[in-house]
Design a protein around this motif. Structure first.
Motif, PDB file in Angstrom:
ATOM      1  N   TYR A  78       0.921  -1.083  -0.039  1.00 38.84           N
ATOM      2  CA  TYR A  78      -0.248   0.146  -0.079  1.00 38.84           C
ATOM      3  C   TYR A  78       0.743   1.249  -0.029  1.00 38.84           C
ATOM      4  O   TYR A  78       1.883   1.287   0.242  1.00 38.84           O
ATOM      5  CB  TYR A  78      -0.911   0.031   1.274  1.00 38.84           C
ATOM      6  CG  TYR A  78      -1.994  -1.389   1.181  1.00 38.84           C
ATOM      7  CD1 TYR A  78      -3.193  -1.003   0.538  1.00 38.84           C
ATOM      8  CD2 TYR A  78      -1.761  -2.215   1.773  1.00 38.84           C
ATOM      9  CE1 TYR A  78      -4.185  -2.030   0.235  1.00 38.84           C
ATOM     10  CE2 TYR A  78      -2.740  -3.427   1.686  1.00 38.84           C
ATOM     11  CZ  TYR A  78      -3.747  -3.318   1.012  1.00 38.84           C
ATOM     12  OH  TYR A  78      -4.855  -4.079   0.908  1.00 38.84           O
ATOM     13  N   ASP A  79       0.281   2.398  -0.634  1.00 36.60           N
ATOM     14  CA  ASP A  79       1.084   3.623  -0.397  1.00 36.60           C
ATOM     15  C   ASP A  79       1.411   4.033   1.066  1.00 36.60           C
ATOM     16  O   ASP A  79       2.539   4.847   1.187  1.00 36.60           O
ATOM     17  CB  ASP A  79       0.205   4.748  -1.293  1.00 36.60           C
ATOM     18  CG  ASP A  79      -1.018   4.935  -0.345  1.00 36.60           C
ATOM     19  OD1 ASP A  79      -1.564   4.286   0.511  1.00 36.60           O
ATOM     20  OD2 ASP A  79      -1.769   5.910  -0.791  1.00 36.60           O
ATOM     21  N   SER A  80       0.918   3.635   1.958  1.00 33.25           N
ATOM     22  CA  SER A  80       1.384   3.825   3.358  1.00 33.25           C
ATOM     23  C   SER A  80       2.895   3.052   3.656  1.00 33.25           C
ATOM     24  O   SER A  80       3.239   3.310   4.727  1.00 33.25           O
ATOM     25  CB  SER A  80       0.158   3.349   4.499  1.00 33.25           C
ATOM     26  OG  SER A  80       0.027   2.025   4.410  1.00 33.25           O
ATOM     27  N   GLY A  81       2.991   2.008   2.763  1.00 34.78           N
ATOM     28  CA  GLY A  81       4.405   1.301   3.317  1.00 34.78           C
ATOM     29  C   GLY A  81       3.712  -0.043   3.720  1.00 34.78           C
ATOM     30  O   GLY A  81       4.454  -0.872   3.917  1.00 34.78           O
ATOM     31  N   ALA A  82       2.518  -0.008   4.210  1.00 32.71           N
ATOM     32  CA  ALA A  82       2.035  -1.423   4.811  1.00 32.71           C
ATOM     33  C   ALA A  82       1.862  -2.514   3.687  1.00 32.71           C
ATOM     34  O   ALA A  82       1.650  -2.284   2.688  1.00 32.71           O
ATOM     35  CB  ALA A  82       0.448  -1.145   5.552  1.00 32.71           C
ATOM     36  N   THR A  83       1.867  -3.843   4.155  1.00 32.00           N
ATOM     37  CA  THR A  83       1.967  -4.742   3.281  1.00 32.00           C
ATOM     38  C   THR A  83       0.720  -5.874   3.646  1.00 32.00           C
ATOM     39  O   THR A  83       0.324  -5.737   4.936  1.00 32.00           O
ATOM     40  CB  THR A  83       3.400  -5.762   3.173  1.00 32.00           C
ATOM     41  OG1 THR A  83       3.539  -6.004   4.368  1.00 32.00           O
ATOM     42  CG2 THR A  83       4.295  -4.700   2.378  1.00 32.00           C
ATOM     43  N   GLN A  84       0.354  -6.600   2.908  1.00 33.64           N
ATOM     44  CA  GLN A  84      -0.691  -7.483   3.136  1.00 33.64           C
ATOM     45  C   GLN A  84      -0.583  -8.721   2.110  1.00 33.64           C
ATOM     46  O   GLN A  84      -0.215  -8.702   1.209  1.00 33.64           O
ATOM     47  CB  GLN A  84      -2.049  -7.056   3.085  1.00 33.64           C
ATOM     48  CG  GLN A  84      -3.260  -7.762   3.443  1.00 33.64           C
ATOM     49  CD  GLN A  84      -4.487  -7.329   3.075  1.00 33.64           C
ATOM     50  OE1 GLN A  84      -4.945  -6.253   2.683  1.00 33.64           O
ATOM     51  NE2 GLN A  84      -5.649  -7.521   3.976  1.00 33.64           N
ATOM     52  N   SER A  85      -0.904  -9.986   2.818  1.00 32.23           N
ATOM     53  CA  SER A  85      -0.820 -11.261   2.074  1.00 32.23           C
ATOM     54  C   SER A  85      -2.246 -11.925   2.075  1.00 32.23           C
ATOM     55  O   SER A  85      -2.704 -11.818   3.256  1.00 32.23           O
ATOM     56  CB  SER A  85       0.220 -12.084   2.494  1.00 32.23           C
ATOM     57  OG  SER A  85       1.549 -11.436   2.499  1.00 32.23           O
ATOM     58  N   ARG A  86      -2.626 -12.675   1.102  1.00 33.23           N
ATOM     59  CA  ARG A  86      -3.855 -13.553   0.942  1.00 33.23           C
ATOM     60  C   ARG A  86      -3.817 -14.756   0.320  1.00 33.23           C
ATOM     61  O   ARG A  86      -3.038 -14.611  -0.838  1.00 33.23           O
ATOM     62  CB  ARG A  86      -5.078 -12.634   0.691  1.00 33.23           C
ATOM     63  CG  ARG A  86      -6.144 -13.418   0.666  1.00 33.23           C
ATOM     64  CD  ARG A  86      -7.550 -12.582   0.367  1.00 33.23           C
ATOM     65  NE  ARG A  86      -7.785 -11.421   1.130  1.00 33.23           N
ATOM     66  CZ  ARG A  86      -7.711 -10.113   1.190  1.00 33.23           C
ATOM     67  NH1 ARG A  86      -7.309  -9.856   0.058  1.00 33.23           N
ATOM     68  NH2 ARG A  86      -7.780  -9.319   2.191  1.00 33.23           N
ATOM     69  N   ILE A  87      -4.260 -15.700   0.444  1.00 25.21           N
ATOM     70  CA  ILE A  87      -4.155 -17.085  -0.445  1.00 25.21           C
ATOM     71  C   ILE A  87      -5.585 -17.299  -0.491  1.00 25.21           C
ATOM     72  O   ILE A  87      -6.300 -17.594   0.462  1.00 25.21           O
ATOM     73  CB  ILE A  87      -3.362 -18.114   0.201  1.00 25.21           C
ATOM     74  CG1 ILE A  87      -1.736 -17.797   0.496  1.00 25.21           C
ATOM     75  CG2 ILE A  87      -3.298 -19.231  -0.691  1.00 25.21           C
ATOM     76  CD1 ILE A  87      -0.959 -18.751   1.072  1.00 25.21           C
ATOM     77  N   TRP A  88      -5.890 -17.564  -1.756  1.00 24.42           N
ATOM     78  CA  TRP A  88      -7.467 -17.739  -2.090  1.00 24.42           C
ATOM     79  C   TRP A  88      -7.335 -19.091  -2.693  1.00 24.42           C
ATOM     80  O   TRP A  88      -6.354 -19.353  -3.292  1.00 24.42           O
ATOM     81  CB  TRP A  88      -7.867 -16.710  -3.338  1.00 24.42           C
ATOM     82  CG  TRP A  88      -8.167 -15.404  -3.102  1.00 24.42           C
ATOM     83  CD1 TRP A  88      -7.411 -14.354  -3.078  1.00 24.42           C
ATOM     84  CD2 TRP A  88      -9.514 -14.927  -2.607  1.00 24.42           C
ATOM     85  NE1 TRP A  88      -8.290 -13.172  -2.680  1.00 24.42           N
ATOM     86  CE2 TRP A  88      -9.458 -13.683  -2.376  1.00 24.42           C
ATOM     87  CE3 TRP A  88     -10.748 -15.497  -2.190  1.00 24.42           C
ATOM     88  CZ2 TRP A  88     -10.504 -12.851  -2.025  1.00 24.42           C
ATOM     89  CZ3 TRP A  88     -11.900 -14.502  -1.868  1.00 24.42           C
ATOM     90  CH2 TRP A  88     -11.803 -13.319  -1.688  1.00 24.42           C
ATOM     91  N   THR A  89      -8.338 -19.787  -2.413  1.00 23.38           N
ATOM     92  CA  THR A  89      -8.654 -21.159  -3.038  1.00 23.38           C
ATOM     93  C   THR A  89      -9.939 -21.183  -3.918  1.00 23.38           C
ATOM     94  O   THR A  89     -10.704 -20.307  -3.210  1.00 23.38           O
ATOM     95  CB  THR A  89      -8.490 -22.191  -2.081  1.00 23.38           C
ATOM     96  OG1 THR A  89      -9.503 -22.047  -1.104  1.00 23.38           O
ATOM     97  CG2 THR A  89      -6.972 -22.627  -1.556  1.00 23.38           C
ATOM     98  N   PHE A  90      -9.963 -21.580  -5.094  1.00 23.38           N
ATOM     99  CA  PHE A  90     -11.130 -21.560  -5.636  1.00 23.38           C
ATOM    100  C   PHE A  90     -11.789 -22.824  -6.244  1.00 23.38           C
ATOM    101  O   PHE A  90     -10.709 -23.807  -6.450  1.00 23.38           O
ATOM    102  CB  PHE A  90     -10.795 -20.733  -7.115  1.00 23.38           C
ATOM    103  CG  PHE A  90     -10.547 -19.341  -6.769  1.00 23.38           C
ATOM    104  CD1 PHE A  90     -11.413 -18.324  -6.333  1.00 23.38           C
ATOM    105  CD2 PHE A  90      -9.231 -18.759  -6.941  1.00 23.38           C
ATOM    106  CE1 PHE A  90     -11.063 -16.905  -6.414  1.00 23.38           C
ATOM    107  CE2 PHE A  90      -8.864 -17.565  -6.713  1.00 23.38           C
ATOM    108  CZ  PHE A  90      -9.973 -16.555  -6.184  1.00 23.38           C
ATOM    109  N   SER A  91     -12.886 -22.957  -6.402  1.00 21.78           N
ATOM    110  CA  SER A  91     -13.448 -24.217  -6.872  1.00 21.78           C
ATOM    111  C   SER A  91     -14.321 -23.835  -7.994  1.00 21.78           C
ATOM    112  O   SER A  91     -15.281 -23.026  -7.612  1.00 21.78           O
ATOM    113  CB  SER A  91     -14.187 -25.374  -5.791  1.00 21.78           C
ATOM    114  OG  SER A  91     -13.250 -25.565  -4.975  1.00 21.78           O
ATOM    115  N   LEU A  92     -14.368 -24.236  -9.028  1.00 23.58           N
ATOM    116  CA  LEU A  92     -15.109 -24.133 -10.264  1.00 23.58           C
ATOM    117  C   LEU A  92     -16.342 -25.337 -10.363  1.00 23.58           C
ATOM    118  O   LEU A  92     -15.776 -26.313 -10.487  1.00 23.58           O
ATOM    119  CB  LEU A  92     -14.627 -23.809 -11.514  1.00 23.58           C
ATOM    120  CG  LEU A  92     -13.414 -22.679 -11.455  1.00 23.58           C
ATOM    121  CD1 LEU A  92     -12.938 -22.440 -12.993  1.00 23.58           C
ATOM    122  CD2 LEU A  92     -14.302 -21.291 -11.088  1.00 23.58           C
ATOM    123  N   GLY A  93     -17.612 -24.888 -10.617  1.00 19.89           N
ATOM    124  CA  GLY A  93     -18.550 -25.763 -11.160  1.00 19.89           C
ATOM    125  C   GLY A  93     -18.467 -25.813 -12.584  1.00 19.89           C
ATOM    126  O   GLY A  93     -18.473 -25.017 -13.335  1.00 19.89           O
TER     127      GLY A  93
END
Length: 187
Positions: free
Chosen positions: A90-105
């Motif tokens: 982010y522009d503030s210098g903060a960082t963030q991580s996320r891991i998505w899992t997807f299932s498609l029908g």
């Protein structure tokens, strides 16, 4: 009719008008079928695959930009199951991580999971658009609130994806995100 009754009736009419506007005229009024024959067909397995560059802004409840970000995504698929890691700066210098899992029908339905979601997200890919709804818990340093998210992604002719998300609490919009996603090698 008393003044209080007129006031209460006026409030009810105003709430009904707002609800009808959101249902039939607002961002939430669109449906996946609106994009069934619009533009190129999107497929998560193809268009959100490999290294992806994402750039975006977040608007606060007053409509002003409150944050900007750049993110690196990496998505992999095995059949109808996928995983996407996201690394935000982010522009503030903060960082963030996320891991998505997807299932498609087979019918275009999507199930999405991530550690900061409350329950699973559900959506649909149809035509040139992806619609996803979920509840997300903000980080503690952002208040830890649980927000309802309506997420739309639109495939552009050049393969880029435009993402628009609205975040609400108790039915009131509190933030909006607009971002682009494109294959990293094309950046």
């Amino acid at each position: 009719m008393t003044g209080l009754a007129i006031f209460v009736l006026g409030l009810l009419v105003a709430f009904a008008a707002v609800a009808l506007k959101d249902r039939y005229l607002g961002f939430k009024a669109q449906g996946p079928g609106d994009y069934a024959n619009a533009g190129p067909d999107i497929d998560l397995r193809r268009h959100l695959n490999g290294p992806i560059l994402c750039e975006g802004v977040i608007y606060g409840p007053t409509g002003r930009v409150t944050s900007r970000f750049v993110a690196d995504f990496d998505a992999t698929w095995e059949g109808d199951k996928g995983q996407m890691t996201e690394e935000f700066t982010y522009d503030s210098g903060a960082t963030q991580s996320r891991i998505w899992t997807f299932s498609l029908g087979n019918d275009g339905t999507i199930r999405a999971d991530a550690p900061d979601l409350v329950g699973s997200g559900h959506g649909m890919q149809m035509g040139s658009a992806i619609h996803l709804r979920y509840r997300i818990r903000l980080p503690a340093d952002s208040g830890g609130h649980v927000l309802d998210v309506t997420d739309w992604m639109y495939l552009m002719e050049n393969g880029a994806i435009m993402n628009r998300s609205q975040f609400s609490k108790f039915g009131i919009k509190v933030a909006e995100l607009v971002a682009t996603m494109r294959p990293k090698e094309a950046a």
